[in-house]
Design a protein around this motif. Structure first.
Motif, short mmCIF file in Angstrom:
data_model
loop_
_atom_site.label_atom_id
_atom_site.label_comp_id
_atom_site.label_asym_id
_atom_site.label_seq_id
_atom_site.Cartn_x
_atom_site.Cartn_y
_atom_site.Cartn_z
N THR A 39 7.55 4.63 19.55
CA THR A 39 6.86 3.38 19.24
C THR A 39 7.18 2.91 17.82
O THR A 39 7.08 3.67 16.87
CB THR A 39 5.32 3.58 19.33
N ILE A 40 7.56 1.61 17.75
CA ILE A 40 7.73 1.00 16.42
C ILE A 40 6.46 0.21 16.20
O ILE A 40 6.12 -0.65 17.03
CB ILE A 40 8.92 0.00 16.38
N SER A 41 5.74 0.48 15.10
CA SER A 41 4.59 -0.40 14.84
C SER A 41 4.66 -0.96 13.43
O SER A 41 5.09 -0.29 12.50
CB SER A 41 3.27 0.32 15.11
N VAL A 42 4.28 -2.24 13.33
CA VAL A 42 4.30 -2.93 12.04
C VAL A 42 2.90 -3.50 11.82
O VAL A 42 2.43 -4.35 12.58
CB VAL A 42 5.35 -4.06 12.03
N LEU A 43 2.21 -2.99 10.77
CA LEU A 43 0.82 -3.36 10.55
C LEU A 43 0.59 -3.86 9.13
O LEU A 43 1.25 -3.39 8.20
CB LEU A 43 -0.09 -2.14 10.79
N LYS A 44 -0.35 -4.78 8.98
CA LYS A 44 -0.67 -5.27 7.63
C LYS A 44 -1.70 -4.32 7.01
O LYS A 44 -2.72 -4.03 7.62
CB LYS A 44 -1.22 -6.69 7.72
N LYS A 45 -1.37 -3.82 5.83
CA LYS A 45 -2.29 -2.90 5.13
C LYS A 45 -2.44 -3.36 3.70
O LYS A 45 -1.51 -3.23 2.89
CB LYS A 45 -1.73 -1.47 5.14
N ASP A 46 -3.58 -3.93 3.36
CA ASP A 46 -3.86 -4.47 2.01
C ASP A 46 -2.74 -5.39 1.54
O ASP A 46 -2.50 -6.40 2.17
CB ASP A 46 -4.10 -3.33 1.01
N GLU A 47 -2.05 -4.97 0.45
CA GLU A 47 -1.00 -5.84 -0.11
C GLU A 47 0.36 -5.51 0.46
O GLU A 47 1.39 -5.97 -0.04
CB GLU A 47 -0.96 -5.67 -1.62
N ASN A 48 0.38 -4.65 1.48
CA ASN A 48 1.67 -4.19 2.03
C ASN A 48 1.72 -4.36 3.53
O ASN A 48 0.71 -4.59 4.19
CB ASN A 48 1.87 -2.70 1.71
N VAL A 49 2.94 -4.21 4.02
CA VAL A 49 3.12 -4.12 5.47
C VAL A 49 3.58 -2.69 5.73
O VAL A 49 4.47 -2.17 5.06
CB VAL A 49 4.18 -5.14 5.94
N GLU A 50 2.90 -2.04 6.69
CA GLU A 50 3.22 -0.64 6.97
C GLU A 50 4.08 -0.54 8.22
O GLU A 50 3.77 -1.16 9.24
CB GLU A 50 1.92 0.14 7.16
N ILE A 51 5.16 0.24 8.10
CA ILE A 51 6.08 0.41 9.23
C ILE A 51 6.01 1.85 9.70
O ILE A 51 6.17 2.78 8.89
CB ILE A 51 7.52 0.01 8.82
N ASN A 52 5.73 2.05 10.98
CA ASN A 52 5.64 3.40 11.55
C ASN A 52 6.64 3.56 12.68
O ASN A 52 6.74 2.69 13.54
CB ASN A 52 4.25 3.64 12.16
N ILE A 53 7.35 4.67 12.67
CA ILE A 53 8.21 5.01 13.81
C ILE A 53 7.65 6.31 14.36
O ILE A 53 7.73 7.35 13.71
CB ILE A 53 9.69 5.20 13.39
N LYS A 54 7.06 6.21 15.56
CA LYS A 54 6.35 7.36 16.12
C LYS A 54 7.09 7.83 17.38
O LYS A 54 7.54 7.00 18.17
CB LYS A 54 4.94 6.89 16.50
#
Ligand SMILES: Nc1ncnc2c1ncn2[C@@H]1O[C@H](COP(=O)(O)OP(=O)(O)OP(=O)(O)O)[C@@H](O)[C@H]1O
Ligand SMILES: [Mg+2]
Length: 342
Positions: A251-266
């Motif tokens: 799974t590729i997930s792209v999430l907004k976290k505070d002042e950043n965008v978080e990218i996860n490769i699970k």
């Protein structure tokens, strides 16, 4: 006669003697004083010159020590010296020279190490390619079409590996030597994630792995180097697909976290033992567990360098045999913050 008046007339001799005596006394006094004054002023001059040139001598001494190879030598209390601007500049100059020399030395040793590793890494696939080409030449027509295709396939795979290795080594050495300056620009991370997802769909399907894309709505623009970020995510995708067995999920997930965008490769693959989780980001580090791996161990070292160039860091969370998740963040475009360039 009531009395006498005596008039004493000094004789010429008396006068001469008196003049002589008086003259020599004055002269002696004058000479003595002159001598004392000279002595005193000379002493004063020597002490003043000694005092005034103390810092200068220290500077000359420091320069000589530096020239003779004592690169660690610095002028003590440089800020308190009378020649503070010169002495502090000397110390700063010495620091800069030493720093540059250390940098050059580390680049040089890295270059040597890389050359040694490159020649070692290139030899194996090259030997395989050569071996198969020679067999093809020797056996020629005696081979069936199926055998020929098989040999040609192996040669093609070998040359692909070789090309990948050369690209990776080239890329890594440039990143390591700080020769890559990220070209930051605002871009849509959602579009990049979509592209990477589509590019990997076929490979995932061939491996019977389910590929998922999970994104927050209305993701903002990020401020980063798009091609470097693409490279980092693709390297993480390569690993996720490589270390996940058939029927797994990536799974590729792209999430907004505070002042950043978080990218996860699970992934739901073999996972990584806790003790190896920091080591895998070093170059040429590969774990023994999991599946047979044809890579060089450079992918994650490249990812780490790219992420660090964006003032971020890469993290991994993994439970052995229960998959791994790699996470990093990118700054949102337009938020007022200072970017430190190292
Ligand atoms: N998603 C993952 N799941 C399990 N192990 C992983 C995963 N990603 C990386 N690893 C482990 O970390 C090691 C280093 O990964 P890295 O990407 O640097 O090298 P590689 O994939 O072996 O080779 P290359 O990327 O150069 O082709 C891998 O060999 C593997 O052991
Ligand atoms: Mg890899």
């Amino acid at each position: 006669m009531e009395g006498y008046i005596y008039i004493l007339l000094a004789g010429k001799e008396f006068l001469n003697t008196r003049e002589l005596l008086f003259g020599s006394y004055i002269m002696k006094m004058g000479l003595g004083n002159l001598f004392l004054t000279l002595l005193f002023t000379s002493l004063l001059a020597i002490i003043s010159v000694w005092y005034l040139t103390k810092n200068l001598r220290e500077l000359v001494h420091a320069t000589r020590r530096f020239q003779q190879g004592d690169l660690e030598y610095r002028i003590k209390d440089a800020e308190r010296s009378d020649l503070a601007s010169v002495t502090t500049t000397f110390n700063e100059m010495a620091d800069t020279i030493l720093e540059d020399m250390n940098k050059l030395q580390s680049i040089e040793s890295l270059r040597r190490e890389l050359i040694a590793n490159i020649s070692h890494d290139l030899r194996t696939p090259l030997a395989v390619i050569q071996g198969y080409i020679e067999t093809l030449q020797m056996k020629g027509n005696k081979l069936t079409k199926e055998q020929r295709d098989n040999y040609l396939n192996t040669i093609e795979n070998g040359s692909k590996r070789l090309a990948k290795l050369i690209t990776q080594l080239f890329e890594y050495s440039k990143l390591e030597a700080n020769q890559i300056e990220p070209k930051r620009e605002p871009f849509l991370i959602s579009e990049l994630a979509n592209d990477i997802y589509s590019n990997n769909l076929i490979l995932a399907k061939n491996k019977n792995i389910h590929l998922d894309l999970n994104m927050d709505e209305n993701l903002p623009l990020v401020f980063a180097d798009i091609s470097l970020v693409e490279r980092a995510i693709q390297n993480l995708m390569d690993n996720a697909l490589k270390f996940t067995p058939s029927k797994g999920i990536v799974t590729i997930s792209v999430l907004k976290k505070d002042e950043n965008v978080e990218i996860n490769i699970k992934d739901s693959g073999y996972g990584i033992k806790t003790e190896n989780q920091t080591l895998i980001f070093e170059r040429y580090r590969q774990t023994k567990s999991g599946k047979k791996n044809e890579g060089a161990g450079l992918g994650l070292a490249i990812v780490r360098k790219i992420v660090e160039l964006h003032n971020s860091s890469i993290r991994v969370h993994s439970i052995p045999n229960d998959g791994a998740t790699f996470t990093f963040t990118l700054p949102i475009h337009g938020l007022n913050r200072t970017i430190q360039i190292t």
